[in-house]
Design a protein around this motif. Structure first.
Motif, PDB file in Angstrom:
ATOM      1  N   GLY A  43     -28.677  34.646  -3.219  1.00  0.00           N
ATOM      2  CA  GLY A  43     -30.017  35.195  -3.062  1.00  0.00           C
ATOM      3  C   GLY A  43     -30.069  36.215  -1.948  1.00  0.00           C
ATOM      4  O   GLY A  43     -29.367  37.219  -1.971  1.00  0.00           O
ATOM      5  N   SER A  44     -30.868  35.941  -0.927  1.00  0.00           N
ATOM      6  CA  SER A  44     -31.068  36.907   0.151  1.00  0.00           C
ATOM      7  C   SER A  44     -30.343  36.522   1.441  1.00  0.00           C
ATOM      8  O   SER A  44     -30.625  37.082   2.496  1.00  0.00           O
ATOM      9  N   SER A  45     -29.424  35.554   1.379  1.00  0.00           N
ATOM     10  CA  SER A  45     -28.698  35.180   2.592  1.00  0.00           C
ATOM     11  C   SER A  45     -27.248  34.867   2.256  1.00  0.00           C
ATOM     12  O   SER A  45     -26.906  34.544   1.118  1.00  0.00           O
ATOM     13  N   GLY A  46     -26.406  34.975   3.263  1.00  0.00           N
ATOM     14  CA  GLY A  46     -24.995  34.703   3.038  1.00  0.00           C
ATOM     15  C   GLY A  46     -24.248  34.527   4.342  1.00  0.00           C
ATOM     16  O   GLY A  46     -24.762  34.799   5.431  1.00  0.00           O
ATOM     17  N   ILE A  47     -23.008  34.051   4.233  1.00  0.00           N
ATOM     18  CA  ILE A  47     -22.125  33.876   5.376  1.00  0.00           C
ATOM     19  C   ILE A  47     -21.118  35.015   5.359  1.00  0.00           C
ATOM     20  O   ILE A  47     -20.479  35.290   4.336  1.00  0.00           O
ATOM     21  N   VAL A  48     -20.976  35.692   6.501  1.00  0.00           N
ATOM     22  CA  VAL A  48     -20.212  36.931   6.576  1.00  0.00           C
ATOM     23  C   VAL A  48     -19.256  36.887   7.758  1.00  0.00           C
ATOM     24  O   VAL A  48     -19.571  36.332   8.817  1.00  0.00           O
ATOM     25  N   LEU A  49     -18.069  37.467   7.564  1.00  0.00           N
ATOM     26  CA  LEU A  49     -17.124  37.692   8.647  1.00  0.00           C
ATOM     27  C   LEU A  49     -17.230  39.157   9.067  1.00  0.00           C
ATOM     28  O   LEU A  49     -17.121  40.055   8.226  1.00  0.00           O
ATOM     29  N   ILE A  50     -17.444  39.396  10.361  1.00  0.00           N
ATOM     30  CA  ILE A  50     -17.528  40.757  10.874  1.00  0.00           C
ATOM     31  C   ILE A  50     -16.466  40.915  11.952  1.00  0.00           C
ATOM     32  O   ILE A  50     -16.444  40.172  12.934  1.00  0.00           O
ATOM     33  N   ARG A  51     -15.569  41.868  11.768  1.00  0.00           N
ATOM     34  CA  ARG A  51     -14.511  42.117  12.744  1.00  0.00           C
ATOM     35  C   ARG A  51     -14.807  43.436  13.458  1.00  0.00           C
ATOM     36  O   ARG A  51     -14.971  44.480  12.818  1.00  0.00           O
TER      37      ARG A  51
END
Length: 213
Positions: A43-51
């Motif tokens: 939907g409108s949310s998620g888990i993200v990896l940012i380097r």
């Protein structure tokens, strides 16, 4: 069954304010964006990896509107990696699209991949326009299969991570326990914990192995 297609969309940095992402984008750009990989998105949310090339001040991260929670998971001198949950309520939800994944972010904007039928993708682009996002279609072709960090996980690890996200295990404070996840999947809590630990290790290995210097 309709043919599965993939559209790669580019959203210019000047339009990110409509999604409430301008603060996050500015902070990431200043720190030096190296890579962005989504792990779970619903939907409108998620888990993200940012380097990033450099760390961001903790207080500044806490003030960024899209971030629900965050954790610094890697700082090896050549870059800093953050695991975080991002919520974008303004993002329209394409109920019929198969996936919508953040593919990357740079100083020009963000790149998003949408996979589904041609009709679903067209509706998704139209809905973005309704909230003021005029996404540019960079590529539109037959879908040739995934190539994302979740490919580094086994089927069971992906299932455990997905259910953990749905139940709120990654929220701060947590609204679910390993016992809750175990009950949902009919597994032992110790097995769930092992899957979660191995999944995180595999994801970090994938990210650093593929994008590290």
């Amino acid at each position: 069954m309709p043919d599965v297609r993939e559209a790669v969309l580019h959203i210019d940095r000047t339009q990110l304010e409509a999604l409430g992402m301008d603060g996050l984008f500015e902070a990431a750009t200043e720190a030096g964006i190296r890579d962005v990989q989504d792990l779970v998105w619903r939907g409108s949310s998620g888990i993200v990896l940012i380097r990033l090339e450099n760390p961001v001040a903790d207080g500044r991260i806490d003030d960024l509107e899209p971030i629900v929670w965050w954790e610094r998971i890697e700082d090896d001198g050549s870059g800093t990696t953050y695991l975080c949950e991002i919520s974008i309520p303004e993002l329209p939800e394409e109920q019929d699209a198969i996936t919508r994944n953040v593919r990357g972010m740079n100083e020009r904007g963000i790149q998003v991949s949408v996979v589904g039928s041609q009709e679903d993708i067209s509706r998704g682009v139209e809905r973005l326009g309704e909230v003021g996002i005029n996404a540019r279609v960079e590529r539109f072709a037959d879908y040739r299969g995934p190539s994302a960090p979740l490919d580094a996980l086994t089927d069971r690890q992906r299932e455990v991570v997905s259910v953990a996200h749905e139940l709120g295990y990654f929220e701060v404070p947590r609204s679910a326990t390993p016992e809750d996840i175990a009950a949902e999947l009919d597994l032992e809590p110790s097995t769930v914990g092992e899957h979660l630990r191995r999944a995180q290790a595999n994801l970090i290995d994938h990210l650093l192995g593929e994008h590290g210097d």
